[in-house]
Design a protein around this motif. Structure first.
Motif, PDB file in Angstrom:
ATOM      1  N   MET A   1      -2.201  -9.638 -36.124  1.00 12.57           N
ATOM      2  CA  MET A   1      -3.308  -9.183 -36.955  1.00 12.57           C
ATOM      3  C   MET A   1      -4.358  -8.551 -36.055  1.00 12.57           C
ATOM      4  SD  MET A   1      -5.763 -11.391 -39.509  1.00 12.57           S
ATOM      5  CE  MET A   1      -6.369 -12.397 -38.150  1.00 12.57           C
ATOM      6  N   ALA A   2      -4.645  -7.281 -36.292  1.00 12.45           N
ATOM      7  CA  ALA A   2      -5.652  -6.573 -35.505  1.00 12.45           C
ATOM      8  C   ALA A   2      -6.906  -6.401 -36.347  1.00 12.45           C
ATOM      9  CB  ALA A   2      -5.123  -5.213 -35.060  1.00 12.45           C
TER      10      ALA A   2
ATOM     11  N   VAL B   1      -7.609   1.100 -36.696  1.00 17.23           N
ATOM     12  CA  VAL B   1      -6.719   0.279 -35.877  1.00 17.23           C
ATOM     13  C   VAL B   1      -5.490  -0.021 -36.730  1.00 17.23           C
ATOM     14  CG1 VAL B   1      -6.410  -1.905 -34.670  1.00 17.23           C
ATOM     15  CG2 VAL B   1      -8.604  -0.723 -34.546  1.00 17.23           C
ATOM     16  N   VAL B   2      -4.324   0.454 -36.290  1.00 17.66           N
ATOM     17  CA  VAL B   2      -3.081   0.319 -37.053  1.00 17.66           C
ATOM     18  C   VAL B   2      -2.178  -0.658 -36.320  1.00 17.66           C
ATOM     19  CG1 VAL B   2      -1.120   1.531 -38.068  1.00 17.66           C
ATOM     20  CG2 VAL B   2      -3.321   2.698 -37.844  1.00 17.66           C
ATOM     21  N   GLN B   3      -1.745  -1.705 -37.013  1.00 13.59           N
ATOM     22  CA  GLN B   3      -0.945  -2.753 -36.381  1.00 13.59           C
ATOM     23  C   GLN B   3       0.496  -2.682 -36.851  1.00 13.59           C
ATOM     24  OE1 GLN B   3      -3.302  -5.875 -38.007  1.00 13.59           O
ATOM     25  NE2 GLN B   3      -1.861  -6.340 -39.636  1.00 13.59           N
ATOM     26  N   SER B   4       1.395  -3.126 -35.988  1.00 11.24           N
ATOM     27  CA  SER B   4       2.769  -3.343 -36.410  1.00 11.24           C
ATOM     28  C   SER B   4       2.886  -4.784 -36.882  1.00 11.24           C
ATOM     29  CB  SER B   4       3.732  -3.068 -35.247  1.00 11.24           C
ATOM     30  OG  SER B   4       3.582  -4.052 -34.241  1.00 11.24           O
TER      31      SER B   4
ATOM     32  N   GLY C   1     -16.439  -1.784 -25.773  1.00 13.03           N
ATOM     33  CA  GLY C   1     -16.265  -2.575 -26.984  1.00 13.03           C
ATOM     34  C   GLY C   1     -14.956  -3.332 -26.898  1.00 13.03           C
ATOM     35  N   GLU C   2     -14.628  -4.083 -27.951  1.00 13.38           N
ATOM     36  CA  GLU C   2     -13.419  -4.903 -27.950  1.00 13.38           C
ATOM     37  C   GLU C   2     -12.609  -4.651 -29.218  1.00 13.38           C
ATOM     38  OE1 GLU C   2     -14.613  -8.943 -27.593  1.00 13.38           O
ATOM     39  OE2 GLU C   2     -14.836  -8.860 -25.404  1.00 13.38           O
ATOM     40  N   VAL C   3     -11.290  -4.654 -29.056  1.00 11.74           N
ATOM     41  CA  VAL C   3     -10.357  -4.668 -30.176  1.00 11.74           C
ATOM     42  C   VAL C   3      -9.666  -6.025 -30.138  1.00 11.74           C
ATOM     43  CG1 VAL C   3      -8.284  -3.653 -31.185  1.00 11.74           C
ATOM     44  CG2 VAL C   3     -10.020  -2.177 -30.164  1.00 11.74           C
ATOM     45  N   ARG C   4      -9.968  -6.860 -31.113  1.00  8.70           N
ATOM     46  CA  ARG C   4      -9.448  -8.227 -31.120  1.00  8.70           C
ATOM     47  C   ARG C   4      -8.173  -8.299 -31.968  1.00  8.70           C
ATOM     48  NH1 ARG C   4     -13.132 -11.919 -29.219  1.00  8.70           N
ATOM     49  NH2 ARG C   4     -15.236 -11.103 -28.863  1.00  8.70           N
ATOM     50  N   ILE C   5      -7.187  -9.024 -31.446  1.00  5.51           N
ATOM     51  CA  ILE C   5      -5.934  -9.222 -32.176  1.00  5.51           C
ATOM     52  C   ILE C   5      -5.592 -10.711 -32.145  1.00  5.51           C
ATOM     53  CG2 ILE C   5      -5.093  -6.902 -31.647  1.00  5.51           C
ATOM     54  CD1 ILE C   5      -3.273  -9.702 -30.018  1.00  5.51           C
TER      55      ILE C   5
ATOM     56  N   LEU D   1       5.429 -21.175 -29.246  1.00  4.80           N
ATOM     57  CA  LEU D   1       6.238 -21.945 -30.177  1.00  4.80           C
ATOM     58  C   LEU D   1       6.092 -21.343 -31.572  1.00  4.80           C
ATOM     59  CD1 LEU D   1       8.051 -24.467 -29.916  1.00  4.80           C
ATOM     60  CD2 LEU D   1       6.102 -25.831 -30.711  1.00  4.80           C
ATOM     61  N   GLN D   2       7.158 -21.397 -32.344  1.00  8.55           N
ATOM     62  CA  GLN D   2       7.087 -20.915 -33.724  1.00  8.55           C
ATOM     63  C   GLN D   2       5.886 -21.532 -34.440  1.00  8.55           C
ATOM     64  OE1 GLN D   2      10.934 -21.935 -35.395  1.00  8.55           O
ATOM     65  NE2 GLN D   2      11.457 -19.783 -35.631  1.00  8.55           N
ATOM     66  N   GLY D   3       5.215 -20.710 -35.252  1.00  7.47           N
ATOM     67  CA  GLY D   3       4.093 -21.198 -36.037  1.00  7.47           C
ATOM     68  C   GLY D   3       2.757 -21.169 -35.329  1.00  7.47           C
ATOM     69  N   THR D   4       2.733 -20.864 -34.028  1.00  9.15           N
ATOM     70  CA  THR D   4       1.467 -20.841 -33.301  1.00  9.15           C
ATOM     71  C   THR D   4       0.842 -19.454 -33.358  1.00  9.15           C
ATOM     72  OG1 THR D   4       2.624 -20.377 -31.227  1.00  9.15           O
ATOM     73  CG2 THR D   4       2.177 -22.686 -31.755  1.00  9.15           C
ATOM     74  N   GLU D   5      -0.442 -19.386 -33.007  1.00 10.28           N
ATOM     75  CA  GLU D   5      -1.174 -18.128 -32.964  1.00 10.28           C
ATOM     76  C   GLU D   5      -1.845 -17.988 -31.604  1.00 10.28           C
ATOM     77  OE1 GLU D   5      -3.898 -17.993 -36.191  1.00 10.28           O
ATOM     78  OE2 GLU D   5      -2.335 -17.974 -37.745  1.00 10.28           O
ATOM     79  N   ALA D   6      -1.917 -16.750 -31.117  1.00  5.88           N
ATOM     80  CA  ALA D   6      -2.520 -16.487 -29.810  1.00  5.88           C
ATOM     81  C   ALA D   6      -3.490 -15.321 -29.945  1.00  5.88           C
ATOM     82  CB  ALA D   6      -1.445 -16.175 -28.774  1.00  5.88           C
ATOM     83  N   PRO D   7      -4.793 -15.528 -29.656  1.00  3.81           N
ATOM     84  CA  PRO D   7      -5.769 -14.437 -29.756  1.00  3.81           C
ATOM     85  C   PRO D   7      -5.911 -13.691 -28.431  1.00  3.81           C
ATOM     86  CG  PRO D   7      -6.917 -16.501 -29.430  1.00  3.81           C
ATOM     87  CD  PRO D   7      -5.443 -16.832 -29.448  1.00  3.81           C
TER      88      PRO D   7
END
Length: 401
Positions: free
Chosen positions: A142-143, A135-138, A157-161, A111-117
């Motif tokens: 947010m990366a 780490v380059v994000q489009s 290791g982990e790359v969290r976005i 839904l608009q306005g939500t965030e998903a990790p």
């Protein structure tokens, strides 16, 4: 024995002296060191018009490498997506090898306005230390740089976005580029997908008003609904055009999940087409509901077309002459008081087709502008009240290869 005359003796003495001097000069010339060779003239470097700097080398040419005299360095062609080069592995160091358990995450419907990790797991399947440089994000997510930038052989290791749906609507596909010291795979691209559903819906979805008589106000009502059925508050309403006047109507006693707007359009702007936006500041973080209002402000004069694309030509070619037509919309006579263009090389010539009724403006490009896309304007003052009509004129000039 005959005696020699004094004149003959004098002549003989002078001749012997001359021969001796000549022989001495020859011996001196033969023993002198060879002169230094004359250096060749410096190469001639062509200057660019209007400056003394030499033109830059073409991207596909070879230029001397400053770090290795006598060597040759290939200059790659520039690319908008190109990233700066990474430092090479030290000599003798075993190479790492990056592996990603899953390089694509699909969050499904958000839904608009939500965030998903999400956390992408990065493994090192090589024999050397895997170093994560960047780490380059489009846009759209947010990366975060991983805390563990050096991954030993066999480690992970982990790359969290965090994907931020924000005001997006519909299918989304974003990317994250991970840059490492893996010589075989210096850039690893991770993919983030989702379909974003709207949090607010307008009825009608947009306002297309057609032709509006200049100076005659038009009023429309729009409703806005929260798709989850939850009450919402509106802090303010903003319009991008001065003659759009939105007003939030009082709540009619419903559940608060639907609000109404009254929009007054006072078409006193410049004649011609317009596109405006009305946005609401609501109590939903990251979401700004916005709808579009478009129409045409019609005066006594009609200008056709309202924007003109001249086409595409090479730098050594000329654009074809194209025309604008001005017509009287009613029975009253019209007049053209003046025409001006935004640049000197865009020239306009006025012709009368039917006196007081129809006029033609021929547009000529001379000389052809530099390569690239251009967008200029033609302003036409008529018997209509100011401001004048404005027509956008665009085109593309290609380089000569």
């Amino acid at each position: 024995m005959n005696r020699l005359s004094p004149l003959y003796v004098l002549w003989l003495g002078l001749s012997l002296a001359a021969v001796a001097l000549f022989a001495e000069a020859v011996r001196g010339f033969a023993s002198a060191p060879a002169p230094a060779p004359i250096p060749p003239p410096p190469p001639v470097v062509a200057s660019r018009p209007g400056g003394d700097d030499p033109p830059p080398p073409r991207p596909d040419t070879e230029v001397p490498a400053p770090a290795a005299p006598g060597g040759v360095q290939r200059v790659p062609a520039p690319s908008a997506a190109a990233l700066p080069p990474l430092p090479p592995l030290p000599a003798g160091e075993p190479p790492p090898r990056i592996q990603v358990d899953r390089d694509t995450v699909d969050f499904g419907t958000l839904l608009q306005g939500t965030e998903a990790p999400h956390a992408f797991v990065v493994r090192n399947a090589g024999r050397g230390i895997l170093r994560i440089f960047e780490v380059v994000q489009s846009c759209g997510c947010m990366a975060l740089m991983p805390e563990k930038r050096d991954i030993p052989p066999g480690g992970s290791g982990e790359v969290r976005i965090v994907f931020k749906a924000g005001n997006y609507v519909g299918p989304q596909h974003k990317t994250v580029a991970v840059r490492t010291n893996d010589p075989a795979r210096p850039v690893t691209v991770l993919h983030v997908k989702s379909v974003v559903d709207p949090l607010f819906l307008f009825d009608p979805p947009a306002l297309t008003l057609g032709e509006l008589p200049r100076g005659v106000p038009v009023v429309r009502e729009i409703s806005i609904r929260e798709t989850q059925g939850r009450p919402f508050a509106v802090g303010s309403v903003h319009a991008t055009l001065a003659f759009l006047e939105p007003e939030l109507l009082p709540d009619d006693g419903g559940a608060g999940a639907t609000r109404r707007l009254r929009l007054t359009i006072r078409p006193d702007g410049a004649p011609g087409g317009f596109v405006g936006h009305v946005s609401l500041k609501v109590d939903r973080p990251g979401v700004t509901p916005t709808f579009v209002v478009q129409g045409i402000i019609a005066g006594e004069v009609g200008v056709f077309p309202q924007s003109l694309f001249l086409g595409m030509v090479r730098q050594d070619q000329a654009f074809p002459v194209q025309s604008l037509v001005l017509r009287a919309r009613g029975d009253a006579p019209i007049a053209v008081k003046g025409i001006e263009t935004s640049v000197p090389w865009l020239k306009a010539e006025l012709k009368t087709v039917i006196p007081d009724k129809v006029f033609q403006v021929d547009l000529t490009v001379d000389p052809t502008p530099p390569p690239g896309r251009f967008e200029e304007t033609v302003r036409i003052a008529t018997s209509d009240p100011p401001p004048p009509y404005t027509v956008t004129v665009s085109g593309v000039v290609r380089k000569i290869h």
